[in-house]
Design a protein around this motif. Structure first.
Motif, PDB file in Angstrom:
ATOM      1  N   LYS A 196      -1.754  15.839   7.950  1.00 45.32           N
ATOM      2  CA  LYS A 196      -2.039  14.372   8.331  1.00 45.32           C
ATOM      3  C   LYS A 196      -1.218  13.720   7.983  1.00 45.32           C
ATOM      4  O   LYS A 196      -1.124  13.594   6.715  1.00 45.32           O
ATOM      5  CB  LYS A 196      -3.183  13.800   7.981  1.00 45.32           C
ATOM      6  CG  LYS A 196      -3.730  12.481   8.552  1.00 45.32           C
ATOM      7  CD  LYS A 196      -4.987  12.413   8.444  1.00 45.32           C
ATOM      8  CE  LYS A 196      -5.073  11.167   8.210  1.00 45.32           C
ATOM      9  NZ  LYS A 196      -4.153   9.248   7.786  1.00 45.32           N
ATOM     10  N   SER A 197       0.308  14.082   8.973  1.00 49.51           N
ATOM     11  CA  SER A 197       2.214  13.047   7.794  1.00 49.51           C
ATOM     12  C   SER A 197       2.293  12.970   9.485  1.00 49.51           C
ATOM     13  O   SER A 197       2.831  14.048  10.089  1.00 49.51           O
ATOM     14  CB  SER A 197       2.182  14.543   6.966  1.00 49.51           C
ATOM     15  OG  SER A 197       3.531  13.869   6.739  1.00 49.51           O
ATOM     16  N   GLY A 198       2.706  11.371   9.357  1.00 50.00           N
ATOM     17  CA  GLY A 198       3.409  11.378  11.194  1.00 50.00           C
ATOM     18  C   GLY A 198       2.366  11.104  11.413  1.00 50.00           C
ATOM     19  O   GLY A 198       3.555  10.819  12.946  1.00 50.00           O
ATOM     20  N   GLY A 199       1.674  11.786  11.740  1.00 49.34           N
ATOM     21  CA  GLY A 199       0.867  11.563  13.011  1.00 49.34           C
ATOM     22  C   GLY A 199       1.419  12.798  14.302  1.00 49.34           C
ATOM     23  O   GLY A 199       1.554  12.607  13.359  1.00 49.34           O
ATOM     24  N   GLU A 200       0.102  11.757  14.886  1.00 44.96           N
ATOM     25  CA  GLU A 200      -0.580  13.446  16.048  1.00 44.96           C
ATOM     26  C   GLU A 200       1.373  14.130  16.703  1.00 44.96           C
ATOM     27  O   GLU A 200       1.415  14.607  17.277  1.00 44.96           O
ATOM     28  CB  GLU A 200      -1.167  12.821  17.027  1.00 44.96           C
ATOM     29  CG  GLU A 200      -1.780  14.628  18.403  1.00 44.96           C
ATOM     30  CD  GLU A 200      -2.899  13.507  18.868  1.00 44.96           C
ATOM     31  OE1 GLU A 200      -3.384  12.686  18.326  1.00 44.96           O
ATOM     32  OE2 GLU A 200      -3.016  14.832  19.253  1.00 44.96           O
ATOM     33  N   VAL A 224      -0.909  16.804   3.767  1.00 39.70           N
ATOM     34  CA  VAL A 224      -1.592  15.473   4.248  1.00 39.70           C
ATOM     35  C   VAL A 224      -0.679  14.129   3.029  1.00 39.70           C
ATOM     36  O   VAL A 224      -0.433  14.810   2.061  1.00 39.70           O
ATOM     37  CB  VAL A 224      -3.618  15.433   3.890  1.00 39.70           C
ATOM     38  CG1 VAL A 224      -4.414  16.076   4.902  1.00 39.70           C
ATOM     39  CG2 VAL A 224      -3.726  15.985   2.364  1.00 39.70           C
ATOM     40  N   TRP A 225      -1.230  12.972   4.012  1.00 43.29           N
ATOM     41  CA  TRP A 225      -0.652  11.777   3.564  1.00 43.29           C
ATOM     42  C   TRP A 225      -1.684  11.408   3.636  1.00 43.29           C
ATOM     43  O   TRP A 225      -2.581  10.583   4.718  1.00 43.29           O
ATOM     44  CB  TRP A 225       0.309  11.682   3.477  1.00 43.29           C
ATOM     45  CG  TRP A 225       1.156  10.088   3.637  1.00 43.29           C
ATOM     46  CD1 TRP A 225       0.835   8.829   3.993  1.00 43.29           C
ATOM     47  CD2 TRP A 225       1.660   9.445   2.285  1.00 43.29           C
ATOM     48  NE1 TRP A 225       0.922   7.761   3.488  1.00 43.29           N
ATOM     49  CE2 TRP A 225       1.985   7.851   2.092  1.00 43.29           C
ATOM     50  CE3 TRP A 225       1.886  10.627   1.252  1.00 43.29           C
ATOM     51  CZ2 TRP A 225       2.626   7.737   1.248  1.00 43.29           C
ATOM     52  CZ3 TRP A 225       3.033   9.762  -0.056  1.00 43.29           C
ATOM     53  CH2 TRP A 225       3.045   8.199   0.320  1.00 43.29           C
ATOM     54  N   ASP A 226      -2.670   9.688   2.508  1.00 47.04           N
ATOM     55  CA  ASP A 226      -4.149   9.069   3.070  1.00 47.04           C
ATOM     56  C   ASP A 226      -4.484   9.764   3.897  1.00 47.04           C
ATOM     57  O   ASP A 226      -5.223   9.167   4.947  1.00 47.04           O
ATOM     58  CB  ASP A 226      -3.074   7.648   3.451  1.00 47.04           C
ATOM     59  CG  ASP A 226      -4.126   6.736   3.413  1.00 47.04           C
ATOM     60  OD1 ASP A 226      -5.037   6.946   2.686  1.00 47.04           O
ATOM     61  OD2 ASP A 226      -3.349   5.958   4.583  1.00 47.04           O
ATOM     62  N   PRO A 227      -5.760  10.987   2.978  1.00 41.97           N
ATOM     63  CA  PRO A 227      -6.488  10.805   4.478  1.00 41.97           C
ATOM     64  C   PRO A 227      -7.987  10.336   4.120  1.00 41.97           C
ATOM     65  O   PRO A 227      -7.868   9.498   3.077  1.00 41.97           O
ATOM     66  CB  PRO A 227      -6.839  12.713   3.617  1.00 41.97           C
ATOM     67  CG  PRO A 227      -6.686  12.674   2.647  1.00 41.97           C
ATOM     68  CD  PRO A 227      -5.433  11.534   2.318  1.00 41.97           C
ATOM     69  N   CYS A 252      -2.006  20.745   0.171  1.00 45.69           N
ATOM     70  CA  CYS A 252      -0.821  19.562   0.319  1.00 45.69           C
ATOM     71  C   CYS A 252      -0.026  18.159   0.048  1.00 45.69           C
ATOM     72  O   CYS A 252      -0.798  18.449   1.144  1.00 45.69           O
ATOM     73  CB  CYS A 252       0.022  21.010   0.943  1.00 45.69           C
ATOM     74  SG  CYS A 252      -0.266  22.323   0.781  1.00 45.69           S
ATOM     75  N   GLY A 253       0.332  17.821  -1.073  1.00 41.93           N
ATOM     76  CA  GLY A 253       0.462  16.617  -0.097  1.00 41.93           C
ATOM     77  C   GLY A 253       1.821  16.525   0.032  1.00 41.93           C
ATOM     78  O   GLY A 253       2.905  16.961  -0.414  1.00 41.93           O
ATOM     79  N   ALA A 254       1.499  15.157   0.951  1.00 45.71           N
ATOM     80  CA  ALA A 254       3.114  15.220   1.480  1.00 45.71           C
ATOM     81  C   ALA A 254       3.750  14.371   1.013  1.00 45.71           C
ATOM     82  O   ALA A 254       5.279  14.145   1.548  1.00 45.71           O
ATOM     83  CB  ALA A 254       2.653  14.228   3.073  1.00 45.71           C
ATOM     84  N   GLY A 255       3.353  13.663   0.166  1.00 46.46           N
ATOM     85  CA  GLY A 255       4.714  13.163  -0.966  1.00 46.46           C
ATOM     86  C   GLY A 255       4.691  13.702  -2.242  1.00 46.46           C
ATOM     87  O   GLY A 255       3.994  14.702  -2.719  1.00 46.46           O
TER      88      GLY A 255
END
Ligand code: NAP
Ligand code: GLV
Length: 315
Positions: free
Chosen positions: A9-13, A50-53, A68-71
């Motif tokens: 979940k990073s950058g959208g689908e 992920v970012w912001d789950p 894993c944090g995307a940031g």
């Protein structure tokens, strides 16, 4: 045997195909699927990037092994009250991310020093009025708050440009050419010397709201401000008041309490503010996939994970 599944979940689908292509090249043993893929059973998920789950969602993955944090900052993940704390949470602390941040901070410091906002406004107005009074890097001390992965690189690169650099952190550091200030007791002495203040702190209960009137008032008159930490660090009305009073001469703000920054926000048009859309350090998806692939390979070999979020420390 089925491949372990990594939900992204990073950058959208729309970004999933790109993630899949990068992981196929660097971690073919992992199957990458979109966060909301209805065909993936929660019990089959071993990893997430992920970012912001959505709050509570990660807790519903019973066989999850690593988050894993995307940031580099993972506050958008840790704000989930149901986040399982026993599952390791890695930060995106890549070399490329630190280099990008160093470049952005150097650009910001030079932009404040050379009046880049004024120059941009004059260009829009086709105004060729000469102005002087710009300082020298060698006579402008930059104070970096937060000397971690990002702050250390930024401080080192600022030094290389000729800026005297001082830094503030919770524990002592030894960065060549950078004078360190440690803890709350040393904060005012650090601020009094910072002609340009750079915020590279993580968002924690201790640091949120730190860029407010009392702190800004301790900087030398006419100081510059660069916030590349989090929007939660700054009280934006206090920053604007300090700019209007001349306590601050300019600011580069990359992060905001509400993102995207609403179109009606007064800071957009402020003549002393450069607004950037949270792009100070954004590694490419390829860099991030390679970083995650290395981390997960280490994890699967039984090696310790690096750049872990520490729940007790809060960053
Ligand atoms: P980091 O490695 O965890 O470093 C954090 C630094 O802040 C450490 O030096 C730490 O001190 C210091 N610190 C934490 N709490 C403190 C306190 N209460 N008082 C004084 N110092 C304190 O983090 P990082 O990877 O450098 O990233 C920093 C932040 O930058 C992230 O959390 C994120 O918010 C932001 N960021 C923004 C962007 C962007 O594009 N705008 C990109 C990446 C990251 P110790 O060393 O003593 O522990
Ligand atoms: C971006 O803000 C990050 O934390 O990497």
């Amino acid at each position: 045997m089925a491949k372990p599944i990594l939900l992204v979940k990073s950058g959208g689908e729309a970004a999933v195909a790109e993630w899949q292509a990068h992981f196929a090249a660097c971690a073919p043993q992992i199957e990458v699927r979109w966060w909301d893929d209805p065909a993936v059973a929660p019990e089959d998920v071993h990893y997430v990037l992920v970012w912001d789950p959505e709050p509570g969602r990660i807790a519903r993955l019973p066989n999850l092994r690593v988050i894993c944090g995307a940031g580099a900052g993972v506050d958008f993940i840790t704000r989930d009250p149901d986040l399982p704390k026993h599952i390791p949470l890695t930060r995106m602390a890549t070399e490329g991310a630190a280099q990008r941040m160093g470049e952005f901070v150097c650009w910001s410091a030079l932009s404040l020093l050379r009046g880049a906002r004024r120059i941009a406004l004059q260009q829009v107005a086709k105004d060729f009025t000469y102005f002087d009074g710009m300082g020298l890097a060698t006579q402008t001390t930059v104070g970096v708050m937060g000397l971690g992965h990002m702050g250390t690189q930024a401080a080192t690169m600022l030094r290389a440009l000729g800026f005297p650099v001082i830094g503030w952190s919770r524990t002592a550091k030894d960065i060549p050419g950078v004078e360190g200030f440690v803890g709350t007791e040393a904060r005012d002495a650090f601020l009094a010397r910072s002609h340009i203040l750079v915020c590279l702190l993580p968002s924690t209960p201790e640091t949120n709201g730190i860029l407010s009137a009392p702190l800004l008032g301790k900087l030398p008159k006419g100081a510059g401000l660069v916030n590349v930490g989090r929007g939660a660090h700054q009280k934006i009305d206090d920053v604007i008041a300090a700019l209007d009073s001349g306590q601050l001469s300019g600011a580069v703000l990359d992060v905001f309490e509400t993102e995207p920054l609403p179109a009606t926000h007064p800071v957009w048009n402020h003549p002393k503010v450069i607004v950037t859309p949270h792009i100070a350090s954004l590694p490419t998806r390829r860099e991030r996939a390679e970083h995650v692939a290395r981390a997960l390979a280490a994890f699967e070999r039984g090696d310790p994970l690096r750049n872990l979020f520490d729940h007790d420390r809060g960053y």
